[in-house]
Design a protein around this motif. Structure first.
Motif, PDB file in Angstrom:
ATOM      1  N   GLY A 207       4.379  -6.540 -54.887  1.00 34.72           N
ATOM      2  CA  GLY A 207       4.228  -7.704 -55.901  1.00 34.72           C
ATOM      3  C   GLY A 207       3.261  -8.868 -55.222  1.00 34.72           C
ATOM      4  O   GLY A 207       2.858  -9.895 -55.745  1.00 34.72           O
ATOM      5  N   GLN A 214       8.110  -6.690 -57.916  1.00 34.45           N
ATOM      6  CA  GLN A 214       8.519  -7.583 -57.237  1.00 34.45           C
ATOM      7  C   GLN A 214       7.879  -8.057 -56.116  1.00 34.45           C
ATOM      8  O   GLN A 214       7.356  -7.315 -55.165  1.00 34.45           O
ATOM      9  CB  GLN A 214       9.966  -7.060 -56.854  1.00 34.45           C
ATOM     10  CG  GLN A 214      10.836  -8.286 -56.328  1.00 34.45           C
ATOM     11  CD  GLN A 214      12.186  -7.626 -55.961  1.00 34.45           C
ATOM     12  OE1 GLN A 214      12.503  -6.663 -54.920  1.00 34.45           O
ATOM     13  NE2 GLN A 214      13.224  -7.734 -56.878  1.00 34.45           N
ATOM     14  N   SER A 220       7.925 -11.769 -60.324  1.00 32.69           N
ATOM     15  CA  SER A 220       6.657 -11.029 -60.453  1.00 32.69           C
ATOM     16  C   SER A 220       5.660 -11.800 -61.110  1.00 32.69           C
ATOM     17  O   SER A 220       5.970 -12.717 -61.766  1.00 32.69           O
ATOM     18  CB  SER A 220       6.889  -9.692 -60.955  1.00 32.69           C
ATOM     19  OG  SER A 220       7.301  -9.993 -62.233  1.00 32.69           O
TER      20      SER A 220
END
Length: 477
Positions: A207, A214, A220
């Motif tokens: 992310g 994530q 996120s």
């Protein structure tokens, strides 16, 4: 927790893998006809109408003659039909754009680097809508023939404001003479690679580079509409002109002042010798080039003498590589996993003729390409503003020898020699020596900028799903 499964066919390739090519051409485009632009985007996604196909993160064998990726500025997304409410969900810095005064100040684009001095139409961020980047393996003929195809396709839908070329130098070096592209973050879930040197630092959560996964703070990044969210990313596109003669003059001046060899001084400023070997592993001489498995196998803080370098006695705390990735050093913005939430993927190549000090030619030369991340504000801008352009990010820390040897906060001054806002009035760089309160240090003072920004744009790389959405959007308005 199992690594996330990324659909490589839905991710634009340059985000997750380097192409290892010899040439590139970055087209800076302004959309004149949104409906026709949508049709062109669709054709590039599918590789139809004889056009090259947008490259995904899926490895292609054998290696193709070219790679192609596309990104959009905030005004570009608006031109295609993304509305203001949706754009408000995007990264705040992306919304402002690179030419915004706050954005420019955050990354040191002031004075000669200010947006009003930029080239190629990039100074007017409202007109910069699309960046289309073509990377070519080795053939100039391929570069020109595909460029001709693309330029023909632009007719009726986009105006070409500028085209920035780039080409690899021998031994993968930049104009300052350093071997480049050594330390890229290991992104969890990204395709495995054999050619890029591994990074021994903690792998970075997906992310931090792709929306919808994530990140390092267990959240996120997402945007609206959802079609543009998962598997997309952001980047800062930069054209950075390097003053090679000026940098050589800095080395000569301070080598004479300090008695250091110019190559040792160059290594201290960068943190690596020009052949790529890090000072932490090769403190006295560059030596033979270390294997990829060793080039990044080090930390700055070990807690044990003589390997501990908390004080920057071996690799200065203000060196380029240490500022841009402090590793396990104690700094603002770091954490238990070091600086993983501020890592950046860099896809850049030199431009302009190689510099020959025996026959110097006054021509623009530098580095151009993308600094890729899932948050321009928290990654690209943070690293530039909070680590490159100040020395106050370092926290108090002593090494195994205690406070009599010194303290980390006393052993760094000024800005990054390469990327910082350096003015002869107040610029400085610290060569650390043992002694309390910096008493053993040597200061290099009074030098100018070595790199000037000649252009920039904040871009959004949609996923393939997102590109198909954007291709159809103008026709629905």
């Amino acid at each position: 927790m199992a690594d996330p499964v990324i659909d490589y066919d839905d991710v634009q390739g340059t985000i997750l893998r380097g192409y290892r090519v010899d040439m590139a051409r970055h087209f800076i485009l302004s959309i004149t006809n949104p409906q026709a632009a949508g049709r062109l985007i669709g054709a590039l996604v599918d590789g139809s109408n004889g056009l090259p196909k947008i490259t995904t993160a899926r490895h292609i064998q054998p290696k193709p003659p070219c790679f192609l990726n596309i990104s959009f500025t905030c005004p570009g997304l608006a031109r295609l039909g993304i509305n203001a409410k949706q754009l408000a969900t995007f990264d705040h810095s992306f919304q402002l754009g690179a030419t915004n005064s706050a954005s420019a100040e955050a990354v040191g684009d002031i004075g000669s680097s200010a947006p009003q001095n930029w080239i190629g139409g990039l100074q007017d961020g409202a007109k910069v809508h699309v960046l289309l980047s073509l990377w070519v393996t080795e053939s100039a003929e391929v570069l020109e023939s595909i460029s001709a195809q693309l330029r023909a396709a632009f007719n009726g839908c986009m105006t070409e404001l500028y085209a920035q070329d780039a080409h690899a130098l021998p031994d993968n070096k930049v104009h300052f003479g350093y071997r480049d592209s050594i330390a890229q973050p290991t992104v969890i879930g990204a395709p495995a690679t054999k050619r890029e040197a591994p990074d021994d630092q903690p792998a970075v959560k997906t992310g931090e580079f792709l929306l919808g996964y994530q990140n390092e703070i267990n959240g996120s990044y997402t945007v609206s509409p959802p079609e543009l969210s998962t598997n997309s990313s952001y980047a800062a596109f930069r054209i950075l002109e390097q003053d090679v003669a000026g940098f050589d003059a800095i080395l000569a001046r301070y080598a004479e002042q300090t008695g250091l060899d110019t190559e040792m001084l160059a290594a201290k400023i960068c943190g690596r010798w020009r052949n790529g070997n890090p000072l932490e592993l090769m403190p006295d001489a560059p030596g033979e080039v270390l294997p990829p498995s060793k080039l990044n196998n080090f930390n700055y803080v070990t807690g044990v003498a003589p390997s501990d370098d908390t004080l920057g006695l071996t690799c200065p705390i203000g060196s380029h590589i240490r500022r841009n990735n402090p590793r396990n050093g104690d700094v603002n913005g770091g954490g238990t996993r070091g600086s993983t939430n501020h890592r950046i993927v860099r896809r850049a190549m030199p431009y302009g003729p190689a510099y020959d000090p025996q026959h110097p030619v006054n021509a623009p030369r530098g580095l151009t390409g993308y600094f890729i991340n899932a948050s321009i504000f928290n990654q690209f801008e943070f690293v530039t503003r909070d680590w490159n352009d100040t020395y106050l990010f370092v926290k108090a820390a002593t090494g195994p020898g205690g406070s009599n040897d010194g303290n980390a906060v006393s052993n760094i001054t000024g800005h990054d020699v390469f990327l910082g806002i350096n003015d002869p009035v107040d610029s400085s760089f610290t060569l650390a020596g043992k002694g309390p309160h910096g008493s053993g240090n040597t200061l290099l003072e009074g030098f100018s900028r070595t790199i000037t920004t000649r252009g920039g744009a904040y871009c959004f790389f949609p996923s393939i799903t997102g590109l198909r959405y954007l291709a159809k959007l103008p026709s629905t308005l």
